[in-house]
Scaffold this active site. Structure first.
Site, short mmCIF file in Angstrom:
data_model
loop_
_atom_site.label_atom_id
_atom_site.label_comp_id
_atom_site.label_asym_id
_atom_site.label_seq_id
_atom_site.Cartn_x
_atom_site.Cartn_y
_atom_site.Cartn_z
N GLN A 28 -5.31 -7.07 -9.34
CA GLN A 28 -4.51 -6.26 -8.41
C GLN A 28 -3.02 -6.58 -8.63
OE1 GLN A 28 -6.56 -6.25 -4.22
NE2 GLN A 28 -6.96 -8.20 -5.22
N ASN A 29 -2.76 -7.62 -9.41
CA ASN A 29 -1.38 -8.09 -9.57
C ASN A 29 -0.61 -7.21 -10.54
OD1 ASN A 29 -2.15 -10.15 -7.91
ND2 ASN A 29 -2.49 -11.62 -9.57
N ASP A 44 2.16 -8.52 -12.12
CA ASP A 44 3.09 -9.47 -12.73
C ASP A 44 2.86 -9.76 -14.21
OD1 ASP A 44 1.35 -12.11 -10.91
OD2 ASP A 44 0.89 -11.27 -12.88
N HIS A 95 -3.26 -1.95 -9.98
CA HIS A 95 -2.10 -1.53 -9.19
C HIS A 95 -0.83 -1.41 -10.01
CE1 HIS A 95 -4.28 -3.16 -5.37
NE2 HIS A 95 -4.71 -1.97 -5.72
N CYS A 116 9.98 8.25 -14.45
CA CYS A 116 10.75 9.24 -13.67
C CYS A 116 9.81 10.02 -12.77
CB CYS A 116 11.44 10.20 -14.66
SG CYS A 116 12.08 11.68 -13.86
N CYS A 163 10.00 14.09 -14.23
CA CYS A 163 9.38 14.52 -15.50
C CYS A 163 8.35 13.51 -15.99
CB CYS A 163 10.48 14.72 -16.56
SG CYS A 163 11.20 13.17 -17.13
N GLY A 165 -8.07 -15.69 -5.48
CA GLY A 165 -6.73 -15.54 -4.89
C GLY A 165 -6.46 -14.18 -4.31
C1 BV8 Z 1 -5.25 4.78 -1.76
C2 BV8 Z 1 1.20 -2.70 -5.69
C3 BV8 Z 1 -5.77 7.10 -1.61
C4 BV8 Z 1 2.61 -2.53 -5.29
C5 BV8 Z 1 -0.26 -2.78 -3.73
C6 BV8 Z 1 -10.39 2.62 1.87
C7 BV8 Z 1 -10.44 3.32 0.66
C8 BV8 Z 1 -9.26 3.72 0.03
C9 BV8 Z 1 -8.02 3.40 0.58
C10 BV8 Z 1 -7.95 2.71 1.77
C11 BV8 Z 1 -9.12 2.31 2.41
N1 BV8 Z 1 -8.76 1.63 3.54
C12 BV8 Z 1 -7.41 1.58 3.63
C13 BV8 Z 1 -6.89 2.25 2.58
C14 BV8 Z 1 -5.46 2.44 2.37
C15 BV8 Z 1 -4.84 1.31 1.56
C16 BV8 Z 1 -5.28 -0.05 1.97
O1 BV8 Z 1 -6.19 -0.62 1.36
N2 BV8 Z 1 -4.63 -0.61 3.00
C17 BV8 Z 1 -4.97 -1.95 3.45
C18 BV8 Z 1 -3.70 -2.78 3.58
C19 BV8 Z 1 -5.73 -1.83 4.76
N3 BV8 Z 1 -5.12 1.53 0.16
C20 BV8 Z 1 -4.28 2.33 -0.54
O2 BV8 Z 1 -3.35 2.94 -0.05
C21 BV8 Z 1 -4.61 2.46 -2.02
N4 BV8 Z 1 -4.58 3.85 -2.40
O3 BV8 Z 1 -5.93 4.52 -0.82
O4 BV8 Z 1 -5.07 6.07 -2.24
C22 BV8 Z 1 -7.22 6.96 -1.89
C23 BV8 Z 1 -8.13 7.17 -0.86
C24 BV8 Z 1 -9.48 7.07 -1.10
C25 BV8 Z 1 -9.93 6.72 -2.37
C26 BV8 Z 1 -9.01 6.48 -3.39
C27 BV8 Z 1 -7.64 6.60 -3.15
C28 BV8 Z 1 -3.50 1.80 -2.86
C29 BV8 Z 1 -3.44 0.32 -2.57
C30 BV8 Z 1 -2.47 -0.35 -3.55
C31 BV8 Z 1 -1.22 -0.74 -2.81
N5 BV8 Z 1 -0.38 -1.49 -3.73
N6 BV8 Z 1 0.53 -3.41 -4.59
C32 BV8 Z 1 3.31 -3.86 -5.26
O5 BV8 Z 1 2.74 -4.90 -5.68
O6 BV8 Z 1 4.45 -3.85 -4.79
S1 BV8 Z 1 -1.16 -3.69 -2.64
C33 BV8 Z 1 -0.88 -5.37 -2.74
O7 BV8 Z 1 -2.00 -5.94 -2.07
C34 BV8 Z 1 -0.91 -5.99 -4.12
O8 BV8 Z 1 -1.33 -5.15 -5.16
C35 BV8 Z 1 -1.93 -7.09 -3.96
O9 BV8 Z 1 -2.48 -7.47 -5.15
C36 BV8 Z 1 -2.86 -6.42 -3.06
C37 BV8 Z 1 -3.89 -7.27 -2.42
O10 BV8 Z 1 -3.24 -8.40 -1.86
P1 BV8 Z 1 -3.73 -9.83 -2.46
O11 BV8 Z 1 -3.58 -9.80 -3.93
O12 BV8 Z 1 -5.08 -10.14 -1.91
O13 BV8 Z 1 -2.63 -10.81 -1.89
P2 BV8 Z 1 -2.54 -11.43 -0.43
O14 BV8 Z 1 -1.17 -12.00 -0.26
O15 BV8 Z 1 -3.06 -10.44 0.58
O16 BV8 Z 1 -3.60 -12.63 -0.45
C38 BV8 Z 1 -3.39 -13.73 -1.29
C39 BV8 Z 1 -4.67 -14.58 -1.22
O17 BV8 Z 1 -4.55 -15.67 -2.14
C40 BV8 Z 1 -4.90 -15.17 0.17
O18 BV8 Z 1 -6.27 -15.02 0.50
C41 BV8 Z 1 -4.55 -16.67 -0.02
O19 BV8 Z 1 -5.37 -17.49 0.79
C42 BV8 Z 1 -4.89 -16.86 -1.48
N7 BV8 Z 1 -4.11 -17.91 -2.16
C43 BV8 Z 1 -2.79 -18.21 -2.00
N8 BV8 Z 1 -2.45 -19.21 -2.86
C44 BV8 Z 1 -3.58 -19.51 -3.58
C45 BV8 Z 1 -4.64 -18.70 -3.14
N9 BV8 Z 1 -5.89 -18.78 -3.65
C46 BV8 Z 1 -6.10 -19.70 -4.62
N10 BV8 Z 1 -5.14 -20.52 -5.10
C47 BV8 Z 1 -3.87 -20.46 -4.60
N11 BV8 Z 1 -2.93 -21.30 -5.09
ZN ZN Z 2 12.93 12.76 -15.81
#
Ligand code: BV8
Ligand code: ZN
Length: 247
Positions: free
Chosen positions: A101-102, A104, A119, A127, A130, A186
């Protein structure tokens, strides 16, 4: 060193295809802030205010400031032992796939060569008018970079409400269905449809191995959960495996 279940080591010995489904937590030890942790990127702003097309149209300058801030951190970051272990495992197992999902790019920089980016990727831009890719140095002198066609240039990442790139999602889904061990590393398992791939893997009979600092919604249904840092646990699992197969 945490104790690794013997059955997991045995399963690794039999495994034909392994998937690593990763989230922001795998890059935390590389210095890249997660989204929802204490120091999370989304503490100051709500995700919808930054990671959505409407937010971008409403305030492209603010959204670009956020992405440039993150891009700078990503450029200075190095892959950590978690990314490196996954890359190294490619040389010891038949089929290792990363579904991340990252945005980076750290898995590829670590040497993983089968990576699905659900993602998008913060290093790419296009753009909105276009759709031309702009991966050259962008010009922020007028505030927001523009394409020669006049359209706004945006980061090539998937925002809330946007569809995931079909080839990446289908590739990740195929890998999930074919996997016999599916590591979930993670991630807070809250973002869909990405997180749905975990349950696709489970329904296809994969062993689910969670690696996280703390419990998540997945913990009750994972076959194994290891709580601690990914940068310590993944190398630990691989070390145990090598000891058991006198590699
Ligand atoms: C969409 C990119 C229409 C940009 C991101 C059901 C079906 C479909 C959609 C939805 C649904 N329910 C809700 C939705 C809408 C929405 C959604 O999921 N909302 C959530 C918040 C409720 N989804 C969307 O909008 C998606 N598109 O739905 O389109 C559609 C509809 C139907 C079917 C198909 C399509 C698009 C979602 C993508 C959004 N873009 N990022 C950017 O990065 O700027 S989301 C963002 O969250 C990142 O991509 C990230 O990767 C992702 C998930 O977060 P995590 O990676 O889990 O990170 P987080 O901080 O939350 O957690 C970190 C974890 O690591 C923690 O648990 C922590 O304890 C742990 N940790 C920390 N340190 C360590 C560690 N573990 C181990 N070692 C360590 N050292
Ligand atoms: Zn253009």
């Amino acid at each position: 060193m945490i104790r690794i279940d013997n059955n997991l080591i045995e399963a690794l010995k039999e495994s034909k295809s392994i998937v690593f489904f990763t989230g922001a937590g795998i890059s935390a030890e590389s210095g890249i802030p997660t989204f929802r942790g204490k120091e999370g990127l989304w503490n100051k702003f709500r995700p919808e205010e930054l990671a959505s097309f409407n937010a971008f149209i409403k305030n492209p300058k603010l959204v670009w400031e956020w992405y440039n801030y993150r891009r700078k951190i990503v450029h200075e970051a190095q892959p950590n032992p978690a990314h490196l272990t996954i890359a190294e495992m490619q040389n010891h197992f038949k089929d290792v796939t990363v579904v991340t999902q990252n945005v980076d790019n750290l898995h590829r920089r670590a040497g993983s060569n089968k990576v699905f980016e659900l993602h998008g990727n913060i290093e790419r831009n296009f753009c909105i008018n276009c759709k031309k890719f702009h991966n050259e140095e962008l010009d922020f002198s007028t505030g927001v970079p523009k394409c020669e066609c006049g359209g706004l240039i945006r980061p090539d990442v998937v925002w809330f409400g946007e569809y995931l790139p079909e080839d990446q999602f289908l590739g990740g889904e195929k890998a999930a269905i074919e996997s016999d061990i599916f590591f979930v590393v993670g991630t807070s398992v809250v973002v869909y449809p990405a997180a749905g791939l975990i349950y696709t893997a489970k329904a296809s009979g994969a062993i689910i191995v969670e690696v996280n600092l703390e419990e998540t919604d997945l913990s009750s249904s994972a076959n194994y959960s290891y709580f601690g840092k990914a940068g310590e646990i993944l190398p630990n699992i691989f070390e145990e495996y090598k000891l058991n197969t006198n590699l």
